[in-house]
Design a protein around this motif. Structure first.
Motif, PDB file in Angstrom:
ATOM      1  N   PRO A 145      -5.416 -41.607  15.818  1.00 20.73           N
ATOM      2  CA  PRO A 145      -4.486 -40.482  15.837  1.00 20.73           C
ATOM      3  C   PRO A 145      -4.737 -39.556  17.026  1.00 20.73           C
ATOM      4  CG  PRO A 145      -5.436 -40.754  13.660  1.00 20.73           C
ATOM      5  CD  PRO A 145      -6.178 -41.687  14.570  1.00 20.73           C
ATOM      6  N   LYS A 146      -3.656 -39.204  17.687  1.00 24.72           N
ATOM      7  CA  LYS A 146      -3.781 -38.302  18.836  1.00 24.72           C
ATOM      8  C   LYS A 146      -2.636 -37.301  18.765  1.00 24.72           C
ATOM      9  CE  LYS A 146      -4.344 -38.504  23.809  1.00 24.72           C
ATOM     10  NZ  LYS A 146      -4.147 -39.351  24.988  1.00 24.72           N
ATOM     11  N   GLU A 147      -2.956 -36.007  18.850  1.00 24.77           N
ATOM     12  CA  GLU A 147      -1.879 -35.026  18.730  1.00 24.77           C
ATOM     13  C   GLU A 147      -1.045 -34.972  20.000  1.00 24.77           C
ATOM     14  OE1 GLU A 147      -3.681 -31.329  17.599  1.00 24.77           O
ATOM     15  OE2 GLU A 147      -3.958 -30.690  19.661  1.00 24.77           O
ATOM     16  N   SER A 148       0.189 -34.468  19.834  1.00 21.96           N
ATOM     17  CA  SER A 148       1.086 -34.329  20.983  1.00 21.96           C
ATOM     18  C   SER A 148       1.672 -32.934  20.954  1.00 21.96           C
ATOM     19  CB  SER A 148       2.199 -35.370  20.897  1.00 21.96           C
ATOM     20  OG  SER A 148       3.094 -35.025  19.856  1.00 21.96           O
ATOM     21  N   SER A 149       2.570 -32.658  21.905  1.00 23.69           N
ATOM     22  CA  SER A 149       3.175 -31.321  21.983  1.00 23.69           C
ATOM     23  C   SER A 149       3.953 -30.979  20.714  1.00 23.69           C
ATOM     24  CB  SER A 149       4.109 -31.249  23.197  1.00 23.69           C
ATOM     25  OG  SER A 149       5.083 -32.259  23.099  1.00 23.69           O
ATOM     26  N   THR A 150       4.385 -31.994  19.937  1.00 24.69           N
ATOM     27  CA  THR A 150       5.179 -31.707  18.725  1.00 24.69           C
ATOM     28  C   THR A 150       4.454 -32.061  17.431  1.00 24.69           C
ATOM     29  OG1 THR A 150       6.267 -33.843  18.979  1.00 24.69           O
ATOM     30  CG2 THR A 150       7.449 -31.918  19.819  1.00 24.69           C
ATOM     31  N   CYS A 151       3.164 -32.394  17.511  1.00 22.62           N
ATOM     32  CA  CYS A 151       2.469 -32.781  16.272  1.00 22.62           C
ATOM     33  C   CYS A 151       0.970 -32.514  16.357  1.00 22.62           C
ATOM     34  CB  CYS A 151       2.721 -34.266  16.015  1.00 22.62           C
ATOM     35  SG  CYS A 151       2.360 -34.767  14.341  1.00 22.62           S
ATOM     36  N   LYS A 152       0.475 -31.763  15.373  1.00 23.12           N
ATOM     37  CA  LYS A 152      -0.970 -31.467  15.307  1.00 23.12           C
ATOM     38  C   LYS A 152      -1.704 -32.619  14.623  1.00 23.12           C
ATOM     39  CE  LYS A 152      -1.122 -27.273  17.002  1.00 23.12           C
ATOM     40  NZ  LYS A 152      -1.471 -27.338  18.414  1.00 23.12           N
ATOM     41  N   LEU A 153      -2.947 -32.781  15.017  1.00 22.15           N
ATOM     42  CA  LEU A 153      -3.774 -33.889  14.512  1.00 22.15           C
ATOM     43  C   LEU A 153      -3.801 -33.953  12.980  1.00 22.15           C
ATOM     44  CD1 LEU A 153      -5.385 -36.101  15.874  1.00 22.15           C
ATOM     45  CD2 LEU A 153      -7.398 -34.627  15.790  1.00 22.15           C
ATOM     46  N   GLU A 154      -3.890 -32.785  12.325  1.00 17.77           N
ATOM     47  CA  GLU A 154      -4.015 -32.776  10.857  1.00 17.77           C
ATOM     48  C   GLU A 154      -2.762 -33.295  10.142  1.00 17.77           C
ATOM     49  OE1 GLU A 154      -4.410 -30.065  12.803  1.00 17.77           O
ATOM     50  OE2 GLU A 154      -3.340 -28.324  12.012  1.00 17.77           O
ATOM     51  N   ASN A 155      -1.641 -33.367  10.871  1.00 16.73           N
ATOM     52  CA  ASN A 155      -0.398 -33.853  10.241  1.00 16.73           C
ATOM     53  C   ASN A 155      -0.136 -35.340  10.507  1.00 16.73           C
ATOM     54  OD1 ASN A 155       0.200 -31.258   9.309  1.00 16.73           O
ATOM     55  ND2 ASN A 155       1.109 -30.704  11.262  1.00 16.73           N
ATOM     56  N   ILE A 156      -1.072 -35.998  11.154  1.00 17.10           N
ATOM     57  CA  ILE A 156      -0.840 -37.384  11.573  1.00 17.10           C
ATOM     58  C   ILE A 156      -1.526 -38.366  10.635  1.00 17.10           C
ATOM     59  CG2 ILE A 156      -1.329 -39.063  13.418  1.00 17.10           C
ATOM     60  CD1 ILE A 156      -1.028 -36.791  15.422  1.00 17.10           C
ATOM     61  N   THR A 157      -0.816 -39.460  10.308  1.00 23.68           N
ATOM     62  CA  THR A 157      -1.405 -40.579   9.574  1.00 23.68           C
ATOM     63  C   THR A 157      -1.625 -41.709  10.582  1.00 23.68           C
ATOM     64  OG1 THR A 157      -0.165 -39.967   7.600  1.00 23.68           O
ATOM     65  CG2 THR A 157      -1.073 -42.198   7.654  1.00 23.68           C
TER      66      THR A 157
END
Ligand SMILES: Nc1ncnc2c1ncn2[C@@H]1O[C@H](COP(=O)(O)OP(=O)(O)OP(=O)(O)O)[C@@H](O)[C@H]1O
Length: 120
Positions: A43-55
């Protein structure tokens, strides 16, 4: 989650080549790389998604409009351009989708008279 599909819990997987994408994408390549990393299980965060919200291993479903015409189903996506790029880069054959039933006349709101070019 989108307004159109917030109440729809069902996830479908559609072959990428079956989804028509009428609008040319404008791309942020850093975002695509982050999504590829997520699909690859890191998992890697992006400009539209924080790490804690990623599966790890999956991306949020793309909203896909489904129009039935003359016994055939046509699938259209107007968003999801970065997710489609990430699926293509990782050679993922099926796209995680939420399917929204739609009519040809509703589609005409987006596509104008060119709507007929998409149907046999
Ligand atoms: N690196 C990432 N890993 C997992 N999910 C991500 C990542 N980056 C963004 N997302 C999530 O993917 C979804 C789509 O993100 P975004 O809108 O930025 O891209 P998109 O696929 O181009 O979609 P659209 O064209 O509809 O805006 C959002 O729910 C976002 O939180």
């Amino acid at each position: 989650m989108s307004i159109q599909t917030s109440g729809n819990k069902q996830i479908d997987y559609l072959p990428i080549e079956q989804i028509l994408r009428p609008i040319p994408p404008v791309l942020d390549y850093c975002k695509i790389d982050a999504m590829v990393s997520t699909l690859n299980g890191v998992p890697k965060e992006s400009s539209t998604c924080k790490l804690e919200n990623i599966t790890a291993g999956e991306l949020p479903p793309v909203d896909v409009l489904c129009v039935s015409d003359k016994g055939k189903k046509y699938y259209f996506a107007f968003g999801g351009c970065h997710r489609f790029q990430a699926y293509e880069k990782t050679k993922t054959a099926k796209v995680r989708c939420k399917i929204v039933p739609c009519t040809k006349s509703m589609l005409k709101i987006y596509l104008g008279s060119s709507v007929d070019n998409f149907f046999e």
